[in-house]
Design a protein around this motif. Structure first.
Motif, PDB file in Angstrom:
ATOM      1  N   TRP A  48      12.876 -47.139 -13.129  1.00 32.53           N
ATOM      2  CA  TRP A  48      11.909 -46.177 -13.468  1.00 32.53           C
ATOM      3  C   TRP A  48      11.510 -45.277 -12.492  1.00 32.53           C
ATOM      4  O   TRP A  48      11.097 -45.703 -11.695  1.00 32.53           O
ATOM      5  CB  TRP A  48      10.665 -46.767 -14.120  1.00 32.53           C
ATOM      6  N   ALA A  49      11.974 -43.920 -12.982  1.00 36.00           N
ATOM      7  CA  ALA A  49      11.681 -43.098 -11.889  1.00 36.00           C
ATOM      8  C   ALA A  49      12.088 -43.017 -10.592  1.00 36.00           C
ATOM      9  O   ALA A  49      11.395 -42.772  -9.664  1.00 36.00           O
ATOM     10  CB  ALA A  49      10.014 -42.402 -11.998  1.00 36.00           C
ATOM     11  N   ARG A  55      12.093 -37.413 -10.779  1.00 32.79           N
ATOM     12  CA  ARG A  55      11.423 -38.658 -11.565  1.00 32.79           C
ATOM     13  C   ARG A  55      12.295 -39.144 -12.571  1.00 32.79           C
ATOM     14  O   ARG A  55      11.788 -40.091 -13.401  1.00 32.79           O
ATOM     15  CB  ARG A  55       9.957 -38.235 -11.797  1.00 32.79           C
ATOM     16  N   LYS A  56      13.492 -38.911 -12.431  1.00 30.46           N
ATOM     17  CA  LYS A  56      14.412 -39.371 -13.723  1.00 30.46           C
ATOM     18  C   LYS A  56      14.848 -40.837 -13.276  1.00 30.46           C
ATOM     19  O   LYS A  56      14.877 -41.109 -12.241  1.00 30.46           O
ATOM     20  CB  LYS A  56      15.402 -38.365 -13.905  1.00 30.46           C
ATOM     21  N   SER A  57      15.127 -41.599 -14.189  1.00 28.45           N
ATOM     22  CA  SER A  57      15.513 -43.048 -14.185  1.00 28.45           C
ATOM     23  C   SER A  57      17.003 -43.021 -14.135  1.00 28.45           C
ATOM     24  O   SER A  57      17.656 -42.163 -14.652  1.00 28.45           O
ATOM     25  CB  SER A  57      14.876 -43.599 -15.338  1.00 28.45           C
ATOM     26  N   THR A  79      16.268 -37.175 -19.525  1.00 25.07           N
ATOM     27  CA  THR A  79      14.888 -36.997 -19.653  1.00 25.07           C
ATOM     28  C   THR A  79      14.049 -37.857 -18.648  1.00 25.07           C
ATOM     29  O   THR A  79      14.273 -39.023 -18.344  1.00 25.07           O
ATOM     30  CB  THR A  79      14.553 -37.237 -21.128  1.00 25.07           C
ATOM     31  N   VAL A  80      12.856 -37.504 -18.486  1.00 27.67           N
ATOM     32  CA  VAL A  80      11.715 -38.216 -17.765  1.00 27.67           C
ATOM     33  C   VAL A  80      11.175 -39.297 -18.568  1.00 27.67           C
ATOM     34  O   VAL A  80      10.792 -38.731 -19.884  1.00 27.67           O
ATOM     35  CB  VAL A  80      10.867 -37.388 -16.816  1.00 27.67           C
ATOM     36  N   ALA A  81      11.292 -40.469 -18.320  1.00 27.76           N
ATOM     37  CA  ALA A  81      10.630 -41.505 -19.029  1.00 27.76           C
ATOM     38  C   ALA A  81       9.186 -41.733 -18.797  1.00 27.76           C
ATOM     39  O   ALA A  81       8.784 -41.679 -17.687  1.00 27.76           O
ATOM     40  CB  ALA A  81      11.311 -42.911 -18.837  1.00 27.76           C
ATOM     41  N   ARG A  82       8.420 -42.075 -19.698  1.00 27.39           N
ATOM     42  CA  ARG A  82       6.776 -42.203 -19.741  1.00 27.39           C
ATOM     43  C   ARG A  82       6.746 -43.720 -19.203  1.00 27.39           C
ATOM     44  O   ARG A  82       5.425 -43.919 -18.575  1.00 27.39           O
ATOM     45  CB  ARG A  82       6.215 -41.904 -20.757  1.00 27.39           C
ATOM     46  N   SER A  83       7.365 -44.809 -19.242  1.00 29.98           N
ATOM     47  CA  SER A  83       7.226 -46.131 -19.151  1.00 29.98           C
ATOM     48  C   SER A  83       8.496 -46.864 -18.758  1.00 29.98           C
ATOM     49  O   SER A  83       9.364 -46.198 -19.003  1.00 29.98           O
ATOM     50  CB  SER A  83       6.439 -46.675 -19.929  1.00 29.98           C
ATOM     51  N   SER A  84       8.372 -47.743 -17.928  1.00 28.97           N
ATOM     52  CA  SER A  84       9.410 -48.889 -17.629  1.00 28.97           C
ATOM     53  C   SER A  84      10.240 -49.334 -19.104  1.00 28.97           C
ATOM     54  O   SER A  84      11.292 -49.547 -19.211  1.00 28.97           O
ATOM     55  CB  SER A  84       9.293 -49.826 -16.740  1.00 28.97           C
ATOM     56  N   GLU A  86      10.183 -47.676 -21.883  1.00 27.33           N
ATOM     57  CA  GLU A  86      11.084 -46.485 -22.438  1.00 27.33           C
ATOM     58  C   GLU A  86      12.456 -46.453 -21.860  1.00 27.33           C
ATOM     59  O   GLU A  86      13.412 -46.502 -22.544  1.00 27.33           O
ATOM     60  CB  GLU A  86      10.272 -45.091 -22.289  1.00 27.33           C
TER      61      GLU A  86
END
Length: 115
Positions: A48-49, A55-57, A79-84, A86
């Motif tokens: 994650w990030a 901050r992309k995973s 895309t940038v994820a909001r949580s692990s 996601e």
């Protein structure tokens, strides 16, 4: 939206779900599907990030047919994820799409022992 027909729920409530506990007379289809799951399997991992700049995973997976590696990917998500969670869902979606593609390829070339 002012001209839309309002509904309390988008799912019809008039039909009921029918469940059956009857056993199948011929279990070969179940056994062949279970055999396919034992032969074709995949492992997925993600962070994650992980990229400090954007901050992309990153997701990665490996798909195996028996003991043979048939497909693998390691790539940064778009895309940038909001949580692990996601990130994990996106990774699982990618590996599921790959497994479905491999199964359809095997079916197309005539490998029927899996189905």
């Amino acid at each position: 939206m002012t001209d839309c027909k309002p509904l309390s729920t988008p799912i019809p409530v008039s039909k009921s779900l029918v469940t059956s506990t009857d056993l199948y007379d011929d279990p070969t289809q179940y056994r062949s599907l279970a055999g396919a799951l034992q032969e074709l399997h995949a492992f997925s991992d993600s962070d994650w990030a992980g990229c400090p700049e954007d901050r992309k995973s990153t997701n990665g997976y490996a798909a195996f047919l028996g003991l043979n590696l048939v497909s693998w990917v390691c790539k940064k998500q778009r895309t940038v994820a909001r949580s692990s969670t996601e990130v994990a869902y996106k990774g699982l979606a990618d590996v599921c799409a790959e497994i479905i593609w491999v199964l359809s390829l095997l079916r197309e070339i005539g490998v029927t022992f899996l189905f």
